[in-house]
Design an enzyme around this catalytic site. Structure first.
Site, PDB file in Angstrom:
ATOM      1  N   GLU A  49      30.884  61.434   1.036  1.00 32.61           N
ATOM      2  CA  GLU A  49      32.291  61.340   0.622  1.00 32.61           C
ATOM      3  C   GLU A  49      32.756  62.705   0.138  1.00 32.61           C
ATOM      4  O   GLU A  49      32.087  63.326  -0.692  1.00 32.61           O
ATOM      5  CB  GLU A  49      32.398  60.306  -0.499  1.00 32.61           C
ATOM      6  CG  GLU A  49      33.634  60.390  -1.350  1.00 32.61           C
ATOM      7  CD  GLU A  49      33.487  59.662  -2.678  1.00 32.61           C
ATOM      8  OE1 GLU A  49      34.276  59.965  -3.600  1.00 32.61           O
ATOM      9  OE2 GLU A  49      32.596  58.813  -2.823  1.00 32.61           O
TER      10      GLU A  49
ATOM     11  N   THR B 185      38.422  59.660  -4.207  1.00 29.71           N
ATOM     12  CA  THR B 185      39.554  59.826  -5.116  1.00 29.71           C
ATOM     13  C   THR B 185      40.867  59.587  -4.382  1.00 29.71           C
ATOM     14  O   THR B 185      41.837  60.324  -4.525  1.00 29.71           O
ATOM     15  CB  THR B 185      39.545  61.212  -5.802  1.00 29.71           C
ATOM     16  OG1 THR B 185      38.193  61.614  -6.078  1.00 29.71           O
ATOM     17  CG2 THR B 185      40.294  61.161  -7.127  1.00 29.71           C
TER      18      THR B 185
ATOM     19  N   LYS C   3      32.900  49.922  -6.105  1.00 29.46           N
ATOM     20  CA  LYS C   3      32.394  51.097  -6.808  1.00 29.46           C
ATOM     21  C   LYS C   3      32.445  50.812  -8.309  1.00 29.46           C
ATOM     22  O   LYS C   3      33.520  50.796  -8.906  1.00 29.46           O
ATOM     23  CB  LYS C   3      33.251  52.315  -6.454  1.00 29.46           C
ATOM     24  CG  LYS C   3      32.967  53.555  -7.276  1.00 29.46           C
ATOM     25  CD  LYS C   3      33.926  54.671  -6.871  1.00 29.46           C
ATOM     26  CE  LYS C   3      33.862  55.850  -7.828  1.00 29.46           C
ATOM     27  NZ  LYS C   3      34.768  56.939  -7.394  1.00 29.46           N
TER      28      LYS C   3
END
Length: 209
Positions: free
Chosen positions: A40, A69, A128
């Protein structure tokens, strides 16, 4: 892509957030060379969209590549244009819905049981658990799995090698690891040391009971 299946198989997602775009790209490619399949690139890093675009060019079209993000609808659109194949969010903002609309599976940020219910209702592939260390580590994960035994939890935040083992033993589907794995590599640090850390994490997550 089937993000949940990939997380189940690989058990590790590397999180690259750097202040030097060239170093961040080298970090992504080095991690890929070391066999870390899920990577990521956080949009909070310097010139992250360029890093994503260049990483996609280097890795080719078939390799999973995440954007992290992802907060807003604009973030999701930009990540999709840059070649991201999945999105990672710290919470349940507009980026979740837009990424899903664009066909990108989402690893959605959660902390509480209410978050878990909301994320699953919105179609997140996996959850997450963030910030994992501050929330209570593997003990908190174990508590959450009581009411949600079939949820795919991916603890992120303060996950070193020992914590990775503990979370996986407590039932995590995978772990997400940033600075304990990447270190200073994405800011121009030693890639040899990055390779050593990558191998240590791969060894840890490949251990099975």
């Amino acid at each position: 892509m089937d993000l949940r299946a990939a997380l189940t198989a690989r058990r590790l997602i590397a999180i690259v957030r750097g202040g030097d775009p060239d170093a961040a790209l080298r970090t992504v490619l080095t991690l890929a060379e070391e066999g870390i399949e899920l990577i990521e690139v956080s949009l909070s890093g310097a010139d992250a969209l360029t890093v994503l675009t260049r990483a996609r060019e280097e890795l080719g079209p078939g390799r999973p590549l995440g954007a992290g993000t992802v907060l807003t609808a604009a973030d999701a659109h930009a990540a999709h244009r840059a070649g991201a194949t999945f999105a990672v969010t710290p919470g349940l903002g507009a980026g979740v819905d837009t990424a899903l609309h664009l066909g990108m599976p989402v690893l959605a940020g959660v902390l509480t049981p209410t978050d878990v219910i909301a994320a699953r209702a919105r179609g997140a592939s996996a959850l997450k658990l963030f910030p994992a260390a501050e929330a209570g580590g593997a003990a908190y994960l174990k508590a959450l799995r009581g009411p949600f035994p079939d949820a795919a939890f991916v603890p992120v935040g303060g996950v070193d090698v020992a914590a990775a083992r503990a979370h996986l033993a407590a039932g995590a589907t995978a772990v997400g690891v940033g600075s304990p794995l990447v270190g200073d590599a994405a800011d121009g640090g030693d890639l040899g040391a990055l390779r050593d850390r990558a191998r240590a994490f791969r060894t840890a997550v490949e251990e099975r009971p």
